[in-house]
Design a protein around this motif. Structure first.
Motif, mmCIF file in Angstrom:
data_model
loop_
_atom_site.group_PDB
_atom_site.id
_atom_site.type_symbol
_atom_site.label_atom_id
_atom_site.label_comp_id
_atom_site.label_asym_id
_atom_site.label_seq_id
_atom_site.Cartn_x
_atom_site.Cartn_y
_atom_site.Cartn_z
ATOM 1 N N PRO A 151 -11.793 -11.244 -22.062
ATOM 2 C CA PRO A 151 -12.817 -11.223 -21.003
ATOM 3 C C PRO A 151 -12.330 -10.617 -19.685
ATOM 4 N N VAL A 152 -11.034 -10.292 -19.611
ATOM 5 C CA VAL A 152 -10.458 -9.798 -18.350
ATOM 6 C C VAL A 152 -10.717 -8.293 -18.207
ATOM 7 N N THR A 153 -11.038 -7.867 -17.009
ATOM 8 C CA THR A 153 -11.286 -6.440 -16.748
ATOM 9 C C THR A 153 -10.368 -5.966 -15.622
ATOM 10 N N GLN A 154 -10.294 -4.646 -15.477
ATOM 11 C CA GLN A 154 -9.517 -4.081 -14.360
ATOM 12 C C GLN A 154 -10.087 -4.582 -13.037
ATOM 13 N N HIS A 155 -11.396 -4.657 -12.998
ATOM 14 C CA HIS A 155 -12.062 -5.097 -11.772
ATOM 15 C C HIS A 155 -11.640 -6.524 -11.415
ATOM 16 N N TYR A 156 -11.663 -7.394 -12.425
ATOM 17 C CA TYR A 156 -11.273 -8.794 -12.182
ATOM 18 C C TYR A 156 -9.808 -8.871 -11.766
ATOM 19 N N ALA A 157 -8.966 -8.077 -12.452
ATOM 20 C CA ALA A 157 -7.534 -8.086 -12.159
ATOM 21 C C ALA A 157 -7.295 -7.706 -10.698
ATOM 22 N N SER A 158 -7.963 -6.650 -10.245
ATOM 23 C CA SER A 158 -7.786 -6.206 -8.854
ATOM 24 C C SER A 158 -8.307 -7.279 -7.903
ATOM 25 N N ASP A 159 -9.423 -7.865 -8.289
ATOM 26 C CA ASP A 159 -10.064 -8.882 -7.464
ATOM 27 C C ASP A 159 -9.156 -10.081 -7.191
ATOM 28 N N ILE A 160 -8.391 -10.500 -8.183
ATOM 29 C CA ILE A 160 -7.548 -11.693 -8.000
ATOM 30 C C ILE A 160 -6.149 -11.337 -7.488
ATOM 31 N N GLY A 161 -5.929 -10.041 -7.247
ATOM 32 C CA GLY A 161 -4.645 -9.645 -6.666
ATOM 33 C C GLY A 161 -3.535 -9.385 -7.662
ATOM 34 N N ALA A 162 -3.899 -9.127 -8.934
ATOM 35 C CA ALA A 162 -2.866 -8.769 -9.918
ATOM 36 C C ALA A 162 -2.462 -7.316 -9.681
ATOM 37 N N ASP A 163 -1.242 -6.961 -10.088
ATOM 38 C CA ASP A 163 -0.774 -5.583 -9.892
ATOM 39 C C ASP A 163 -1.194 -4.685 -11.046
ATOM 40 N N GLY A 164 -1.413 -5.285 -12.217
ATOM 41 C CA GLY A 164 -1.742 -4.467 -13.368
ATOM 42 C C GLY A 164 -2.609 -5.191 -14.376
#
Ligand code: B12
Length: 212
Positions: A179-192
């Protein structure tokens, strides 16, 4: 040997047949990555579809997951055969409340095979456990997996916790799971973020600045 056969063994949840097929394929020199990407994962994809459509219930999914595990146990040591120095140390786990570990195990295996040192914390890993493991192992990267929309926020909590400590500065964070997307990753402050295991290796190398 037909890759479709092993996909069917996963779909049927026939662990002994999946194991036997995988062993024969390895003995015949088939590329372990082909076994995983073109045999095992497509099988699990069908299981996922059937579960979604209500054709499969949890017991069927569990026996399929078991068949996947038996086959993966044979492939793992082959993917882990690596030469040379470590590319970096990675702490990986599925977040708290989430027991899905098949995808996480694949990412773990692929990172291991590519030359990373992997500390695998398993599933149901709390933010505190991630933090502790990073401190203990002096890791360069943390990888979190979540398969449930209800457990995805734990990735955010973990990142927030890391940010309150000094270790975040020298630590890359990568997230993933269906369920994880690039958008969500960026949103929560992940680097990749990576959608699957092979890309996860590429992204890990990029994030740590090691050559491809
Ligand atoms: C197998 C499975 C189970 C097994 C898990 C066994 C195990 N040991 O993992 C069991 C039966 C235990 C299970 C239980 C449940 N499940 Co389930 N399960 C699945 C299923 C069918 C397949 C998941 C899987 O293994 N896929 C194959 C792997 C290879 O793919 P993957 O996990 O996506 O991983 C790849 C990428 O995402 C990525 N990746 C994964 N992690 C990471 C991490 C990083 C850092 C990176 C970069 C990349 C990355 O790389 C991987 C390899 O390419 C999915 C359906 C689906 N299509 O996803 C449902 C699914 C995830 N489950 C679901 C549900 C609802 C549940 C339960 C709540 C059911 C219930 N009512 O009890 C419980 C929850 C238990 C818990 N607390 O975790 C839902 C989630 C819905 C949602 N939106 O949240 C799904 C989507 C099914 C559905 N359509 O309803 N499940």
């Amino acid at each position: 040997m037909e890759l479709g056969d092993v996909s069917n063994f996963i779909i049927e949840g026939n662990a002994p047949a999946a194991e036997q097929w995988t062993q024969s394929a390895i003995d015949e020199g088939m590329d372990p990555l082909v076994i995983v990407n073109e045999g095992l994962i497509p099988g699990m994809d069908v299981v996922g579809e059937r579960f979604k459509n209500g054709e499969y219930y949890l017991p069927e999914v569990l026996v399929s997951a078991r068949a996947m595990k038996w086959a993966m146990n044979l492939v793992r040591p082959l993917l882990a055969e690596t030469q040379g120095a470590s590319l970096g140390k990675v702490v990986i786990g599925t977040v708290r409340g989430d027991l899905h570990d098949i995808g996480k195990n694949l990412v773990s295996m692929m990172l291991d095979g590519a030359g990373f040192e992997v500390v695998d914390l398993g599933n149901d890993v709390s933010p505190e456990q991630f933090l502790e493991a990073v401190e203990e192992s002096d890791a360069n990267m943390i990888c979190m997996s979540a398969l449930l929309t209800t457990t995805m926020p734990i990735m955010k909590t973990t990142i927030e916790m890391l940010e309150q400590s000094e270790i975040r500065q020298n630590l890359r964070v990568m997230v993933g799971g269906a369920p994880v997307t690039q958008h969500y990753a960026s949103d929560i402050g992940a680097d990749g973020y990576a959608p699957e295991a092979a890309t996860a290796v590429e992204v890990a190398k990029e994030l740590l600045g090691v050559e491809k």
